[in-house]
Scaffold this motif. Structure first.
Motif, PDB file in Angstrom:
ATOM      1  N   LYS A  65      14.531   2.334 -23.582  1.00  0.00           N
ATOM      2  CA  LYS A  65      14.786   3.041 -22.322  1.00  0.00           C
ATOM      3  C   LYS A  65      13.503   3.177 -21.500  1.00  0.00           C
ATOM      4  O   LYS A  65      13.493   2.914 -20.290  1.00  0.00           O
ATOM      5  CB  LYS A  65      15.371   4.418 -22.622  1.00  0.00           C
ATOM      6  N   LYS A  66      12.417   3.572 -22.144  1.00  0.00           N
ATOM      7  CA  LYS A  66      11.172   3.828 -21.434  1.00  0.00           C
ATOM      8  C   LYS A  66      10.478   2.548 -20.965  1.00  0.00           C
ATOM      9  O   LYS A  66       9.711   2.567 -19.994  1.00  0.00           O
ATOM     10  CB  LYS A  66      10.215   4.614 -22.336  1.00  0.00           C
ATOM     11  N   LEU A  67      10.721   1.432 -21.664  1.00  0.00           N
ATOM     12  CA  LEU A  67      10.020   0.180 -21.343  1.00  0.00           C
ATOM     13  C   LEU A  67      10.932  -0.822 -20.639  1.00  0.00           C
ATOM     14  O   LEU A  67      10.617  -2.013 -20.576  1.00  0.00           O
ATOM     15  CB  LEU A  67       9.482  -0.446 -22.635  1.00  0.00           C
ATOM     16  N   LEU A  68      12.012  -0.343 -20.090  1.00  0.00           N
ATOM     17  CA  LEU A  68      13.036  -1.209 -19.501  1.00  0.00           C
ATOM     18  C   LEU A  68      12.464  -2.170 -18.463  1.00  0.00           C
ATOM     19  O   LEU A  68      12.832  -3.345 -18.425  1.00  0.00           O
ATOM     20  CB  LEU A  68      14.140  -0.349 -18.874  1.00  0.00           C
ATOM     21  N   ASN A  69      11.554  -1.717 -17.628  1.00  0.00           N
ATOM     22  CA  ASN A  69      11.018  -2.546 -16.543  1.00  0.00           C
ATOM     23  C   ASN A  69       9.622  -3.099 -16.842  1.00  0.00           C
ATOM     24  O   ASN A  69       8.968  -3.627 -15.942  1.00  0.00           O
ATOM     25  CB  ASN A  69      10.986  -1.733 -15.245  1.00  0.00           C
ATOM     26  N   LYS A  70       9.172  -2.949 -18.069  1.00  0.00           N
ATOM     27  CA  LYS A  70       7.851  -3.454 -18.427  1.00  0.00           C
ATOM     28  C   LYS A  70       7.927  -4.924 -18.852  1.00  0.00           C
ATOM     29  O   LYS A  70       8.851  -5.328 -19.557  1.00  0.00           O
ATOM     30  CB  LYS A  70       7.271  -2.631 -19.584  1.00  0.00           C
ATOM     31  N   LYS A  71       6.941  -5.696 -18.424  1.00  0.00           N
ATOM     32  CA  LYS A  71       6.886  -7.115 -18.772  1.00  0.00           C
ATOM     33  C   LYS A  71       6.004  -7.331 -20.003  1.00  0.00           C
ATOM     34  O   LYS A  71       5.191  -6.490 -20.365  1.00  0.00           O
ATOM     35  CB  LYS A  71       6.341  -7.925 -17.593  1.00  0.00           C
ATOM     36  N   THR A 112       4.550  -7.352 -29.117  1.00  0.00           N
ATOM     37  CA  THR A 112       5.782  -7.185 -29.876  1.00  0.00           C
ATOM     38  C   THR A 112       5.676  -5.894 -30.670  1.00  0.00           C
ATOM     39  O   THR A 112       4.707  -5.698 -31.415  1.00  0.00           O
ATOM     40  CB  THR A 112       6.027  -8.354 -30.840  1.00  0.00           C
ATOM     41  N   VAL A 113       6.662  -5.019 -30.510  1.00  0.00           N
ATOM     42  CA  VAL A 113       6.678  -3.733 -31.207  1.00  0.00           C
ATOM     43  C   VAL A 113       7.825  -3.733 -32.215  1.00  0.00           C
ATOM     44  O   VAL A 113       8.969  -4.016 -31.863  1.00  0.00           O
ATOM     45  CB  VAL A 113       6.872  -2.558 -30.222  1.00  0.00           C
ATOM     46  N   VAL A 114       7.508  -3.438 -33.465  1.00  0.00           N
ATOM     47  CA  VAL A 114       8.520  -3.371 -34.525  1.00  0.00           C
ATOM     48  C   VAL A 114       8.676  -1.915 -34.943  1.00  0.00           C
ATOM     49  O   VAL A 114       7.722  -1.293 -35.411  1.00  0.00           O
ATOM     50  CB  VAL A 114       8.126  -4.235 -35.739  1.00  0.00           C
ATOM     51  N   THR A 115       9.883  -1.382 -34.771  1.00  0.00           N
ATOM     52  CA  THR A 115      10.136   0.018 -35.117  1.00  0.00           C
ATOM     53  C   THR A 115      10.731   0.182 -36.506  1.00  0.00           C
ATOM     54  O   THR A 115      10.923   1.295 -36.980  1.00  0.00           O
ATOM     55  CB  THR A 115      11.085   0.666 -34.092  1.00  0.00           C
ATOM     56  N   GLY A 116      11.065  -0.915 -37.169  1.00  0.00           N
ATOM     57  CA  GLY A 116      11.635  -0.841 -38.514  1.00  0.00           C
ATOM     58  C   GLY A 116      12.990  -0.171 -38.524  1.00  0.00           C
ATOM     59  O   GLY A 116      13.828  -0.430 -37.664  1.00  0.00           O
ATOM     60  N   SER A 117      13.189   0.724 -39.463  1.00  0.00           N
ATOM     61  CA  SER A 117      14.491   1.386 -39.606  1.00  0.00           C
ATOM     62  C   SER A 117      14.645   2.609 -38.701  1.00  0.00           C
ATOM     63  O   SER A 117      15.673   3.289 -38.748  1.00  0.00           O
ATOM     64  CB  SER A 117      14.691   1.814 -41.063  1.00  0.00           C
ATOM     65  N   ASN A 118      13.637   2.869 -37.873  1.00  0.00           N
ATOM     66  CA  ASN A 118      13.688   4.024 -36.979  1.00  0.00           C
ATOM     67  C   ASN A 118      14.491   3.676 -35.718  1.00  0.00           C
ATOM     68  O   ASN A 118      13.948   3.279 -34.687  1.00  0.00           O
ATOM     69  CB  ASN A 118      12.272   4.464 -36.601  1.00  0.00           C
ATOM     70  N   LYS A 119      15.797   3.824 -35.811  1.00  0.00           N
ATOM     71  CA  LYS A 119      16.687   3.461 -34.704  1.00  0.00           C
ATOM     72  C   LYS A 119      16.481   4.357 -33.488  1.00  0.00           C
ATOM     73  O   LYS A 119      16.583   3.905 -32.343  1.00  0.00           O
ATOM     74  CB  LYS A 119      18.142   3.519 -35.163  1.00  0.00           C
ATOM     75  N   LYS A 120      16.186   5.604 -33.739  1.00  0.00           N
ATOM     76  CA  LYS A 120      15.965   6.553 -32.647  1.00  0.00           C
ATOM     77  C   LYS A 120      14.766   6.138 -31.807  1.00  0.00           C
ATOM     78  O   LYS A 120      14.800   6.183 -30.567  1.00  0.00           O
ATOM     79  CB  LYS A 120      15.760   7.958 -33.206  1.00  0.00           C
ATOM     80  N   LEU A 121      13.694   5.715 -32.469  1.00  0.00           N
ATOM     81  CA  LEU A 121      12.502   5.276 -31.755  1.00  0.00           C
ATOM     82  C   LEU A 121      12.793   4.023 -30.944  1.00  0.00           C
ATOM     83  O   LEU A 121      12.345   3.907 -29.792  1.00  0.00           O
ATOM     84  CB  LEU A 121      11.363   5.003 -32.750  1.00  0.00           C
ATOM     85  N   LYS A 122      13.534   3.092 -31.502  1.00  0.00           N
ATOM     86  CA  LYS A 122      13.858   1.866 -30.763  1.00  0.00           C
ATOM     87  C   LYS A 122      14.648   2.179 -29.497  1.00  0.00           C
ATOM     88  O   LYS A 122      14.370   1.635 -28.420  1.00  0.00           O
ATOM     89  CB  LYS A 122      14.651   0.881 -31.626  1.00  0.00           C
ATOM     90  N   GLU A 123      15.631   3.059 -29.602  1.00  0.00           N
ATOM     91  CA  GLU A 123      16.426   3.436 -28.431  1.00  0.00           C
ATOM     92  C   GLU A 123      15.558   4.101 -27.371  1.00  0.00           C
ATOM     93  O   GLU A 123      15.701   3.835 -26.169  1.00  0.00           O
ATOM     94  CB  GLU A 123      17.553   4.382 -28.858  1.00  0.00           C
ATOM     95  N   TYR A 124      14.648   4.927 -27.805  1.00  0.00           N
ATOM     96  CA  TYR A 124      13.731   5.622 -26.885  1.00  0.00           C
ATOM     97  C   TYR A 124      12.829   4.624 -26.159  1.00  0.00           C
ATOM     98  O   TYR A 124      12.666   4.682 -24.937  1.00  0.00           O
ATOM     99  CB  TYR A 124      12.894   6.631 -27.676  1.00  0.00           C
ATOM    100  N   LEU A 125      12.255   3.682 -26.919  1.00  0.00           N
ATOM    101  CA  LEU A 125      11.350   2.703 -26.317  1.00  0.00           C
ATOM    102  C   LEU A 125      12.092   1.722 -25.412  1.00  0.00           C
ATOM    103  O   LEU A 125      11.569   1.323 -24.363  1.00  0.00           O
ATOM    104  CB  LEU A 125      10.598   1.947 -27.413  1.00  0.00           C
ATOM    105  N   VAL A 142       3.947   9.577 -28.557  1.00  0.00           N
ATOM    106  CA  VAL A 142       2.628   9.061 -28.942  1.00  0.00           C
ATOM    107  C   VAL A 142       2.684   7.547 -29.132  1.00  0.00           C
ATOM    108  O   VAL A 142       1.784   6.820 -28.702  1.00  0.00           O
ATOM    109  CB  VAL A 142       2.128   9.753 -30.228  1.00  0.00           C
ATOM    110  N   THR A 143       3.761   7.071 -29.767  1.00  0.00           N
ATOM    111  CA  THR A 143       3.946   5.624 -29.916  1.00  0.00           C
ATOM    112  C   THR A 143       4.010   4.957 -28.550  1.00  0.00           C
ATOM    113  O   THR A 143       3.407   3.895 -28.334  1.00  0.00           O
ATOM    114  CB  THR A 143       5.228   5.324 -30.708  1.00  0.00           C
ATOM    115  N   LEU A 144       4.727   5.561 -27.616  1.00  0.00           N
ATOM    116  CA  LEU A 144       4.818   5.018 -26.259  1.00  0.00           C
ATOM    117  C   LEU A 144       3.441   4.940 -25.616  1.00  0.00           C
ATOM    118  O   LEU A 144       3.122   3.946 -24.943  1.00  0.00           O
ATOM    119  CB  LEU A 144       5.752   5.879 -25.411  1.00  0.00           C
TER     120      LEU A 144
END
Length: 366
Positions: free
Chosen positions: A245-251, A230-243, A214-216
């Motif tokens: 990966k999913k946003l790797l080619n996004k500008k 700019t997206v700040v995930t805070g202490s949610n490391k799992k969410l940061k890793e997920y994003l 949903v965040t994505l």
């Protein structure tokens, strides 16, 4: 005022970070700036409970993964206020009394609803007349655990809440519209309403408490427009890793974890997209940054969008699809609506609570 020793103020807060800690730190800093002859102890009151180890993961899981059960817990403790305060008092008395006998505060200030009525019960049992003050740090809907007419003064963040408590039988002399206590670092940047915008800088902070997908979707909805995101995930490391990966080619998008410069991030932002945490959204208002609210913790945050919408500081957004429509409204006609929201925030009277609370507490020593 005492002259031989420093005046002692005990602030009952919660956690090592988050909203309660941010508000108590703001008040503590204001007290220090106004009077150096004051000793202030901001104490994590969760330490009153046996077995507490400083880890807030349980609370985070409770309010995000088990939202329905948190809602039930919030409503139950609020409705059965007397019973809840008695249970809390029984749980915290031993460790609370040790702290009080050791520190010997002249004043106690609570910025957490669990430590208001329960503290009154503790003080009564200890036969102490130490004045208890309360600073409510919820914006609209709030637990009735905050309500204790025996408190010396209850500080409230808005006039609307002030009037509501008057109707509940609080005396005027025991209520004070202080505004919300915001970290002092947000006072150091002279932020002005938006006038010139070319490519909007969008700051997104924990927009959804649901699944990472949903965040994505919120992120992708924003990236349909010409923005710097700019997206700040805070202490949610799992969410940061997920994003990542999913946003790797996004500008035009960067994903950050926990940041220590939110004041600078807000200073550079034209819009904040976030859940309805009162500290976050009022820090944005302080910086004249319009707010789009996309989620909330059930209970204490669920009506905070009303404050933003009614004062025309921003809008409520229910889904990623709706976010696209909202951004379209904000960006059309040379950002006319966005600039209007930003200008409205300049006149907010609810964002100087730290200094107001500090002044009242210090005046109590005279």
């Amino acid at each position: 005022m005492k002259t031989n020793t420093k005046n002692k103020i005990l602030i009952l807060t919660s956690g090592k970070g988050g909203g309660h800690k941010s508000s108590s730190d703001a008040i503590k800093n204001a007290l220090s700036e106004l009077n150096l002859n004051t000793d202030v102890l901001a104490f994590d009151s969760m330490e009153f409970f046996p077995g507490y180890d400083g880890d807030e993961k349980g609370y985070i899981s409770f309010t995000t993964r088990y939202r329905f059960f948190w809602k039930l817990f919030f409503e139950f403790t609020s409705f059965f206020r007397g019973f809840s305060n008695f249970i809390l008092y029984q749980a915290i008395f031993k460790r609370f009394s040790i702290l009080i006998n050791d520190y010997k505060p002249d004043i106690i200030l609570s910025v957490h609803p669990c430590f208001v009525g329960s503290i009154t019960n503790c003080l009564k049992r200890m036969k102490l007349n130490t004045p208890l003050y309360t600073c409510i740090i919820d914006l609209v809907k709030h637990s009735h655990l905050w309500h204790d007419k025996k408190c010396k003064i209850t500080f409230v963040p808005t006039i609307k809440m002030y009037n509501a408590l008057l109707k509940k039988g609080f005396k005027k002399e025991r209520l004070f519209h202080s505004g919300f206590p915001i970290n002092e670092k947000f006072n150091k940047i002279n932020k002005k309403p938006k006038t010139n915008i070319s490519v909007p800088d969008v700051l997104m902070v924990s927009p959804s408490l649901k699944r990472d997908k949903v965040t994505l979707k919120f992120i992708l909805a924003a990236l349909k427009y010409d923005v710097n995101l700019t997206v700040v995930t805070g202490s949610n490391k799992k969410l940061k890793e997920y994003l990542d990966k999913k946003l790797l080619n996004k500008k035009n998008v960067s994903v950050l974890g926990y940041v220590h410069d939110m004041d600078s991030r807000l200073s550079n932002a034209d819009i904040l997209i976030a859940k309805a945490g009162p500290n976050m959204i009022l820090e944005a208002v302080k910086m004249c940054v319009p707010v789009i609210i996309t989620g909330h913790i059930p209970g204490q945050e669920e009506k905070n969008y009303q404050y933003i919408v009614e004062n025309e500081y921003g809008l409520k957004c229910g889904s990623p699809k709706e976010l696209s429509c909202i951004l379209d409204r904000l960006f059309k006609n040379d950002y006319e609506l966005l600039k209007k929201f930003s200008y409205n925030e300049k006149s907010c009277n609810d964002i100087s609570g730290a200094k107001a609370v500090a002044e009242v507490l210090l005046n109590a020593f005279y």
